[in-house]
Design a protein around this motif. Structure first.
Motif, PDB file in Angstrom:
ATOM      1  N   VAL A  15      12.244 -35.070  -1.228  1.00 11.78           N
ATOM      2  CA  VAL A  15      11.786 -34.985  -2.752  1.00 11.78           C
ATOM      3  C   VAL A  15      11.594 -36.516  -2.866  1.00 11.78           C
ATOM      4  N   LYS A  16      10.669 -36.582  -4.323  1.00 12.68           N
ATOM      5  CA  LYS A  16      10.651 -37.713  -4.947  1.00 12.68           C
ATOM      6  C   LYS A  16      11.386 -37.828  -6.336  1.00 12.68           C
ATOM      7  N   THR A  17      12.088 -38.882  -6.558  1.00 13.14           N
ATOM      8  CA  THR A  17      13.238 -39.120  -7.499  1.00 13.14           C
ATOM      9  C   THR A  17      12.379 -39.700  -8.737  1.00 13.14           C
ATOM     10  N   HIS A  18      12.699 -39.488  -9.926  1.00 12.21           N
ATOM     11  CA  HIS A  18      12.147 -40.238 -11.264  1.00 12.21           C
ATOM     12  C   HIS A  18      13.198 -40.980 -11.729  1.00 12.21           C
ATOM     13  N   PRO A  19      13.076 -42.282 -12.326  1.00  7.27           N
ATOM     14  CA  PRO A  19      11.623 -42.680 -12.484  1.00  7.27           C
ATOM     15  C   PRO A  19      11.066 -43.809 -11.330  1.00  7.27           C
ATOM     16  N   SER A  20      11.887 -43.748 -10.441  1.00  2.96           N
ATOM     17  CA  SER A  20      11.437 -45.002  -9.347  1.00  2.96           C
ATOM     18  C   SER A  20      10.376 -44.411  -8.327  1.00  2.96           C
ATOM     19  N   ASN A  21      10.297 -43.002  -8.222  1.00  6.44           N
ATOM     20  CA  ASN A  21       9.201 -42.571  -7.518  1.00  6.44           C
ATOM     21  C   ASN A  21       9.522 -42.657  -5.910  1.00  6.44           C
ATOM     22  N   GLN A  22      10.772 -42.870  -5.538  1.00  5.38           N
ATOM     23  CA  GLN A  22      10.997 -42.996  -4.225  1.00  5.38           C
ATOM     24  C   GLN A  22      11.161 -41.697  -3.320  1.00  5.38           C
ATOM     25  N   GLU A  23      10.846 -41.594  -2.338  1.00  4.63           N
ATOM     26  CA  GLU A  23      11.000 -40.480  -1.418  1.00  4.63           C
ATOM     27  C   GLU A  23      12.332 -40.155  -0.869  1.00  4.63           C
ATOM     28  N   PHE A  24      12.886 -39.233  -0.641  1.00  2.68           N
ATOM     29  CA  PHE A  24      13.991 -39.144   0.012  1.00  2.68           C
ATOM     30  C   PHE A  24      14.202 -37.708   0.504  1.00  2.68           C
ATOM     31  N   LYS A  25      15.040 -37.483   1.640  1.00  5.66           N
ATOM     32  CA  LYS A  25      15.349 -36.134   2.277  1.00  5.66           C
ATOM     33  C   LYS A  25      16.503 -35.423   1.762  1.00  5.66           C
ATOM     34  N   ILE A  26      16.449 -34.271   1.480  1.00  8.10           N
ATOM     35  CA  ILE A  26      17.770 -33.634   0.663  1.00  8.10           C
ATOM     36  C   ILE A  26      18.887 -33.445   1.836  1.00  8.10           C
ATOM     37  N   CYS A  27      20.066 -33.886   1.692  1.00 11.35           N
ATOM     38  CA  CYS A  27      21.104 -33.815   2.504  1.00 11.35           C
ATOM     39  C   CYS A  27      21.971 -32.531   2.190  1.00 11.35           C
ATOM     40  N   GLY A  28      21.964 -32.156   0.696  1.00  8.75           N
ATOM     41  CA  GLY A  28      22.776 -31.190   0.185  1.00  8.75           C
ATOM     42  C   GLY A  28      23.007 -31.068  -1.210  1.00  8.75           C
ATOM     43  N   LEU A  29      23.834 -30.388  -1.772  1.00 10.22           N
ATOM     44  CA  LEU A  29      24.354 -30.451  -3.102  1.00 10.22           C
ATOM     45  C   LEU A  29      25.736 -30.669  -3.391  1.00 10.22           C
ATOM     46  N   PHE A  79      21.396 -37.372  -7.415  1.00 10.34           N
ATOM     47  CA  PHE A  79      20.567 -37.771  -8.433  1.00 10.34           C
ATOM     48  C   PHE A  79      20.792 -36.313  -9.051  1.00 10.34           C
ATOM     49  N   PRO A  80      20.563 -36.217 -10.485  1.00 16.77           N
ATOM     50  CA  PRO A  80      20.461 -34.909 -11.184  1.00 16.77           C
ATOM     51  C   PRO A  80      19.267 -34.282 -10.964  1.00 16.77           C
ATOM     52  N   ILE A  81      19.623 -33.113 -10.823  1.00 14.60           N
ATOM     53  CA  ILE A  81      18.372 -32.243 -10.174  1.00 14.60           C
ATOM     54  C   ILE A  81      17.146 -32.487 -10.962  1.00 14.60           C
ATOM     55  N   GLU A  82      17.209 -32.455 -12.263  1.00 13.87           N
ATOM     56  CA  GLU A  82      15.739 -32.617 -13.120  1.00 13.87           C
ATOM     57  C   GLU A  82      15.111 -33.866 -12.646  1.00 13.87           C
ATOM     58  N   LEU A  83      15.736 -34.652 -11.994  1.00 15.15           N
ATOM     59  CA  LEU A  83      14.951 -35.844 -11.876  1.00 15.15           C
ATOM     60  C   LEU A  83      14.353 -35.945 -10.315  1.00 15.15           C
ATOM     61  N   CYS A  84      14.261 -34.660  -9.730  1.00 12.58           N
ATOM     62  CA  CYS A  84      13.946 -34.521  -8.463  1.00 12.58           C
ATOM     63  C   CYS A  84      12.676 -33.552  -8.129  1.00 12.58           C
ATOM     64  N   GLU A  85      11.513 -33.872  -7.511  1.00 17.71           N
ATOM     65  CA  GLU A  85      10.466 -33.061  -7.555  1.00 17.71           C
ATOM     66  C   GLU A  85      10.164 -32.827  -5.755  1.00 17.71           C
ATOM     67  N   LEU A  86       9.810 -31.829  -5.432  1.00 19.07           N
ATOM     68  CA  LEU A  86       9.438 -31.478  -3.921  1.00 19.07           C
ATOM     69  C   LEU A  86       8.199 -32.091  -3.816  1.00 19.07           C
ATOM     70  N   VAL A  87       8.063 -32.616  -2.764  1.00 15.66           N
ATOM     71  CA  VAL A  87       6.891 -33.233  -2.134  1.00 15.66           C
ATOM     72  C   VAL A  87       6.134 -32.294  -1.554  1.00 15.66           C
ATOM     73  N   SER A  88       4.703 -32.469  -1.831  1.00 13.38           N
ATOM     74  CA  SER A  88       3.818 -31.272  -1.359  1.00 13.38           C
ATOM     75  C   SER A  88       3.544 -31.407   0.010  1.00 13.38           C
ATOM     76  N   LEU A  89       3.023 -30.178   0.521  1.00 15.49           N
ATOM     77  CA  LEU A  89       2.469 -29.956   1.807  1.00 15.49           C
ATOM     78  C   LEU A  89       4.004 -29.928   2.786  1.00 15.49           C
ATOM     79  N   GLN A  90       5.021 -29.397   2.313  1.00 18.46           N
ATOM     80  CA  GLN A  90       6.208 -29.085   2.990  1.00 18.46           C
ATOM     81  C   GLN A  90       6.004 -27.715   3.762  1.00 18.46           C
TER      82      GLN A  90
END
Length: 206
Positions: free
Chosen positions: A88-102, A159-170
């Motif tokens: 996912v990419k997180t807003h507003p920093s636009n950093q990319e991370f891998k989801i570990c869990g909820l 991160f709050p879930i609404e600040l996370c966007e799934l990266v394309s081409l997964q």
């Protein structure tokens, strides 16, 4: 960006995406291989398709994947399994991370220890308060939903879930349902002339 799957390559172009339902897209790309001929090596190119996760807001993907009306109807145990290891990419920093869990509790109840700005000690704060009051980010619906953990199980970063966007081409590697397969066949169908035009365009770029 480009996704490589063995000898297949897929470009990050929405024109190549076909929605097959359940938060899954068929992504059209190309298969390439070299073959020996009497004249030497020949490059063989053909059309190929793979399944990818619907990019964009995590909540939108989950709603589509579970076929529910809103985020408050989601099965979060199922969502946790579905999201694990996706990027996912997180807003507003636009950093990319891998989801570990909820998180086990909603955003408004999830607390962590924050150093005070004056450096004098620490304070307990909820993730919701931190993002709305400290980071000054308006959150519309995250308060009652779990947060996404992009850290480690023993050292979480939420991160709050609404600040996370799934990266394309997964890639989506699970088996398709009958309806998804039928939709894929229908939307992947190409006329011979269209197929030749697409392959000719790729050959010109090669």
């Amino acid at each position: 960006g480009c996704l490589l799957v063995r000898q297949n390559f897929f470009h990050n172009d929405p024109k190549n995406f076909a929605d097959v339902g359940g938060g899954v897209l068929g992504c059209r790309g190309f298969h390439s291989s070299f073959r020996a001929t009497q004249s030497g090596l020949s490059l063989n190119i053909d059309v190929s398709t793979t399944m990818i996760i619907q990019p964009g807001p995590v909540v939108d993907f989950l709603i589509s994947n579970q076929n529910v009306r809103d985020p408050f109807s989601l099965d979060w145990t199922k969502a946790k399994r579905t999201l694990k290891n996706l990027r996912v990419k997180t807003h507003p920093s636009n950093q990319e991370f891998k989801i570990c869990g909820l998180s086990e509790v909603p955003c408004k109840e999830l607390t962590f220890t924050l150093k005070k700005r004056d450096g004098d000690g620490t304070e307990e704060m909820t993730v919701l308060d931190y993002f709305t009051n400290v980071r000054k980010i308006d959150l519309r619906y995250s308060a009652d939903l779990p947060c996404i953990n992009v850290g480690r199980p023993k050292r979480p970063t939420y991160f709050p879930i609404e600040l996370c966007e799934l990266v394309s081409l997964q890639r989506y590697t699970k088996a398709l349902s009958t309806l998804q397969r039928a939709s894929l066949v229908e939307k992947s169908r190409q006329k011979p002339q269209e197929r030749m035009r697409i392959l000719s365009d790729v050959s010109c770029l090669a």
